[in-house]
Scaffold this active site. Structure first.
Site, PDB file in Angstrom:
ATOM      1  N   ARG A   1       0.834  -1.211   0.000  1.00  0.00           N
ATOM      2  CA  ARG A   1       0.000   0.000   0.000  1.00  0.00           C
ATOM      3  C   ARG A   1       0.860   1.248   0.000  1.00  0.00           C
ATOM      4  NH1 ARG A   1      -4.013   0.532   4.535  1.00  0.00           N
ATOM      5  NH2 ARG A   1      -4.812   2.194   3.207  1.00  0.00           N
TER       6      ARG A   1
ATOM      7  N   CYS B   1      -0.350   6.212   9.206  1.00  0.00           N
ATOM      8  CA  CYS B   1      -0.795   4.964   8.577  1.00  0.00           C
ATOM      9  C   CYS B   1      -1.905   5.339   7.615  1.00  0.00           C
ATOM     10  CB  CYS B   1      -1.242   3.958   9.631  1.00  0.00           C
ATOM     11  SG  CYS B   1      -2.554   4.569  10.712  1.00  0.00           S
TER      12      CYS B   1
END
Length: 292
Positions: free
Chosen positions: A189, A248
């Site tokens: 990601r 994150c």
């Protein structure tokens, strides 16, 4: 007449192992919270709690309890209002003298969110169950299905305003010497590949990939403190921990990196609360693709 010696109850501030927590059950000041959650099925954790949970545990939901409502400019899990969050914990039996323990399904990604939030509003004795529910169950330790309500207590927040940073602050500091933006998402990601959660793939330019799962051993528990310190010192180089800003996807699993740093004896890092899902709300903010 011999003096009566009263043993002072121990306090835990980062991690607590299953056996030690089991020994602490029954303490009047111990408050346990089940934080199990699944982003793909937001009802899963609560259903699991109803099936079985640690004795005396109460459930906290990531969206309802550990976050505030999403706005057009926020990420997926905005910080809760600190006053409202303190009232919620107080209603569940927490005050400043309590020992709070959070657990999730295992890796600490959700329990660490509660750990960080509780410290943010001034609680000192907060720990995460190392290995979570999975380790507790494998050890054959007691479980229950009923929910025990605790008497409400008064919790007055003492907010640490410098514990987190905004998107504007991140944009201003990301290219500045002395700051390291550390992204806890998986490497795929981060690199902009296989993005299944957010509408834009990639990462904040200048950020460094440090997946939160790297803090765990093969058994699902956190690595020993000295090993965490060795690994994080390699990441930091000459930079002090106070130069780290953890992020994150939405400000949740970044807290697990902050817990690992604290457990390693490297305190002082801050949270980018909005994280990637807030960063991409503004199309004018630049996006990087590729691994680092």
């Amino acid at each position: 007449m011999a003096a009566i010696v009263r043993c002072r109850m121990p306090h835990f501030t980062t991690l607590i192992d299953a056996g030690t927590l089991c020994e602490q059950l029954g303490r009047d000041d111990l408050v346990i919270f089940d934080c199990r959650f699944d982003l793909a099925n937001v009802h899963w954790g609560e259903a699991q709690f109803a099936e079985a949970h640690l004795p005396g545990a109460q459930y906290l939901h990531l969206d309802r309890d550990l976050s505030s409502a999403i706005t057009p400019h926020s990420g997926r899990h905005p910080l809760p209002d600190p006053e409202a969050f303190a009232r919620r914990l107080g209603a569940l039996g927490v005050d400043a003298g309590c020992q709070v323990v959070a657990y999730d399904q295992g890796n600490g990604g959700y329990a660490s969110r509660l750990w960080w939030l509780a410290r943010w509003i001034g609680l000192a004795h907060v720990a995460v169950l190392d290995g979570g529910f999975a380790t507790w169950r494998v050890a054959g330790l007691p479980l229950e299905t009923r929910t025990r309500a605790r008497a409400p207590r008064t919790l007055t927040p003492r907010v640490r305003p410098d514990a987190w940073v905004t998107s504007a602050q991140v944009d201003a500091m990301r290219g500045r010497p002395g700051t390291l933006l550390v992204d806890a998402r998986g490497a795929e990601r981060f690199a902009g590949r296989n993005e299944t959660i957010d509408p834009v793939a990639g990462h904040v330019p200048g950020a460094r990939s440090r997946p939160f799962l790297d803090n765990l051993g093969a058994d699902g528990r956190f690595l020993p403190a000295d090993e965490l310190r060795r690994r994080w010192t390699t990441v930091l180089g000459a930079l002090p921990p106070s130069g780290v800003v953890a992020m994150c996807g939405s400000g949740v699993t970044a807290c697990q990196n902050l817990l690992a740093l604290e457990h390693a004896g490297l305190p002082g890092a801050r949270l980018y609360a909005g994280s990637w899902s807030e960063w991409i709300r503004d199309p004018a903010r630049s996006v990087a693709i590729g691994s680092f």
